[in-house]
Design an enzyme around this catalytic site. Structure first.
Site, short mmCIF file in Angstrom:
data_model
loop_
_atom_site.label_atom_id
_atom_site.label_comp_id
_atom_site.label_asym_id
_atom_site.label_seq_id
_atom_site.Cartn_x
_atom_site.Cartn_y
_atom_site.Cartn_z
N GLY A 150 -5.54 11.74 7.12
CA GLY A 150 -4.64 13.09 6.63
C GLY A 150 -5.53 13.26 5.44
N CYS A 167 -4.57 13.03 2.07
CA CYS A 167 -4.42 12.77 1.11
C CYS A 167 -5.27 11.70 0.87
CB CYS A 167 -3.11 11.37 0.77
SG CYS A 167 -3.05 10.22 -0.26
N HIS A 196 5.04 -4.91 -26.50
CA HIS A 196 4.36 -4.12 -27.47
C HIS A 196 2.91 -4.33 -27.77
CE1 HIS A 196 2.95 -2.35 -31.79
NE2 HIS A 196 2.48 -3.69 -31.67
#
Ligand SMILES: Cc1cc2nc3c(=O)[nH]c(=O)nc-3n(C[C@H](O)[C@H](O)[C@H](O)COP(=O)(O)OP(=O)(O)OC[C@H]3O[C@@H](n4cnc5c(N)ncnc54)[C@H](O)[C@@H]3O)c2cc1C
Length: 460
Positions: free
Chosen positions: A40, A42, A441
């Site tokens: 389809g 996508c 971090h």
């Protein structure tokens, strides 16, 4: 005599194939019908190919900026559009073939190629074959909307589907529609080397978002040399020699965009007009979306509608979630509903926008008391290190209950970082849980606790 199945599924988009596999696994006899390309929108003309093209555009942009990072390239950056398209085609084909082979390899599943049309509530014709089932699942998706516009029948235009065949560089691409699809194409073609004009009828791009998001996006696009024409309330198209002209103001004709190619990116139309819904008694709304309840049942017993065609979502992840809701309810006796779903999506321009929950405008309209935290990406270490500091993080929480109401992360990694908030919202955790989490971090996510530690009352 119609061949009988336990379930018929129409469409092989983001809900149909998973549903077929789940039904087939428990021994149900399933027929799945596809009239065009497996996978389809996508897979073939939407998410996957556009994100593959955006990756090529990002590479071009980074190459142009290489000197900023101390990297030397061998001169001007050139984009080979044939190779860009070939890369995109290969990525799409991999997914498409994967879906097709998966379905064709499933025991208990019959794959039919052709256009499906209801003959009655539980009988569907595909080519010359009539098949029937007690349970029918519609996953027929949408197609590009072509608006009624003066002169549009006189000029050649492209849509997100036909853009997939483009293997050359348009000299000047006019994009009608400054929303999600339009902006992704606009930025990628500018980065490939086209001149680009975005024409939008609203006073700002992606008008569903808050003003600060729209303005930041406009600044990012204009900063890359894209012309953004707003308030084009009355448009008309015409051919002037080899050029395409889009008039932006039909009254005085003073403003116009002139280009070599025209892309329409103005929304979608559901594929429900040629499905014979009347023969089945299935109702649609004024725009053609199939009417369903919160468990995705149509008003006809034994017929469900999943994915974009039910108007309850417009994304791959919502279509897939529709499959989970329907399958869990039918096979596991669950009581799942679309009401449990939190709105979340991305806009994959660079830097991307990751969104979840309510906008601040929606919160204001709801009358809730909210606290808002904002941090520009110029104060996010990871963004500084990467040299990509456009955008900002914005999070809104309920001042009384401490629940997270919504967020917009426009910035490098914003499409990923927003998932910290999505998961906390599904867990119904107060924002204070994230505030005390220790994030890695250096990441964009590590600043989310900081933003939540500096909340201010929402302006009235
Ligand atoms: C340019 C673009 C970019 C996008 N980017 C994203 C993104 O980044 N992230 C995201 O989440 N979403 C994105 N989307 C939206 C996403 O593609 C859709 O939400 C998703 O594909 C919907 O899937 P679906 O299963 O509802 O239908 P579809 O994928 O459209 O599948 C429907 C299928 O049904 C078939 N069909 C229709 N009628 C019949 C019939 N009568 N008989 C037989 N077969 C039939 C069609 O051929 C099609 O294969 C994008 C969309 C576009 C257009």
């Amino acid at each position: 005599m119609a061949a009988r199945f336990d379930a018929i599924i129409v469409g092989t988009g983001q809900a149909g194939p998973a549903l077929a596999a789940r039904f087939a696994k428990v021994g149900m006899q399933v027929a799945i019908i596809e009239r065009n390309l497996f996978g389809g929108t996508c897979v073939n003309t939407g998410c996957i190919p556009t994100k593959a093209l955006i990756a090529s555009a990002y590479a071009a942009q980074l190459a142009r900026r290489a000197a900023e990072y101390g990297v030397k390239t061998g001169g001007a950056v050139e984009v080979d559009m044939k190779r860009v398209k070939a890369r995109k085609d290969a990525i799409s084909a991999r997914s498409r073939n994967g879906v097709e082979e998966w379905l064709k390899g499933l025991a208990n599943c019959t794959v039919l190629k052709g256009h499906a049309r209801f003959e009655s509530a539980h009988a569907i014709r595909v080519n010359d074959e009539l098949i029937s089932a007690e349970r029918i699942f519609l996953n027929v998706g949408t197609r590009p909307h072509v608006p009624p516009m003066t002169g549009l029948d006189q000029v050649p235009y492209l849509t997100n589907s036909t853009m997939m065949d483009v293997d050359f560089l348009p000299e000047h691409l006019i994009v009608i529609g400054g929303s999600y699809t339009g902006l992704e194409f606009a930025q990628m073609y500018r980065r490939f080397g086209s001149a680009v004009t975005v024409v939008e009828k609203s006073p700002r791009v992606v008008a569903r978002e808050d003003e600060d998001v729209s303005l930041a996006l406009q600044e990012i696009l204009r900063g890359e040399g894209i012309t953004v024409e707003l308030r084009a309330e009355c448009m008309a198209a015409e051919k002037r020699g080899e050029r395409i002209v889009v008039k932006l103001d039909c009254d005085d004709g003073m403003r116009e965009a002139v280009g070599s190619h025209l892309l329409l990116a103005v929304g979608r139309t559901p594929n429900t007009d040629d499905l014979g819904l009347q023969a089945a008694g299935i109702e649609v709304d004024g725009r053609g979306y199939i009417l369903v309840d919160d468990a995705l049942r149509t008003r006809v017993d034994g017929v469900w509608a999943l994915g974009d065609c039910n108007g309850r979502g417009a994304f791959t992840h919502t279509a897939y979630n529709d499959y989970e809701i329907v399958a869990d309810n039918l096979l596991d006796g669950a009581n799942r509903s679309v009401r449990d779903r939190i709105v979340a999506y991305g806009l994959f321009v660079d830097p991307p926008l990751g969104r979840v929950g309510m906008t601040v405008n929606e919160i204001r309209r709801s009358g809730r008391r909210a606290l808002i935290g904002v941090r520009p990406m110029t104060r996010v270490g990871r963004a500084i290190e990467k040299g990509e500091t456009q955008g900002f993080i914005k999070i809104a929480v309920d001042a009384d209950t401490k629940e997270i109401l919504g967020a917009a992360i426009l910035g490098v990694g914003g499409d990923e970082a927003v998932h910290c908030l999505i998961d906390a919202m599904y867990a119904k955790a107060p924002y204070t849980v994230i505030q005390r989490a220790v994030h890695i971090h250096p990441t964009v996510c590590e600043l989310l606790p900081t933003v939540l530690g500096d909340l201010r009352p929402m302006a009235e």
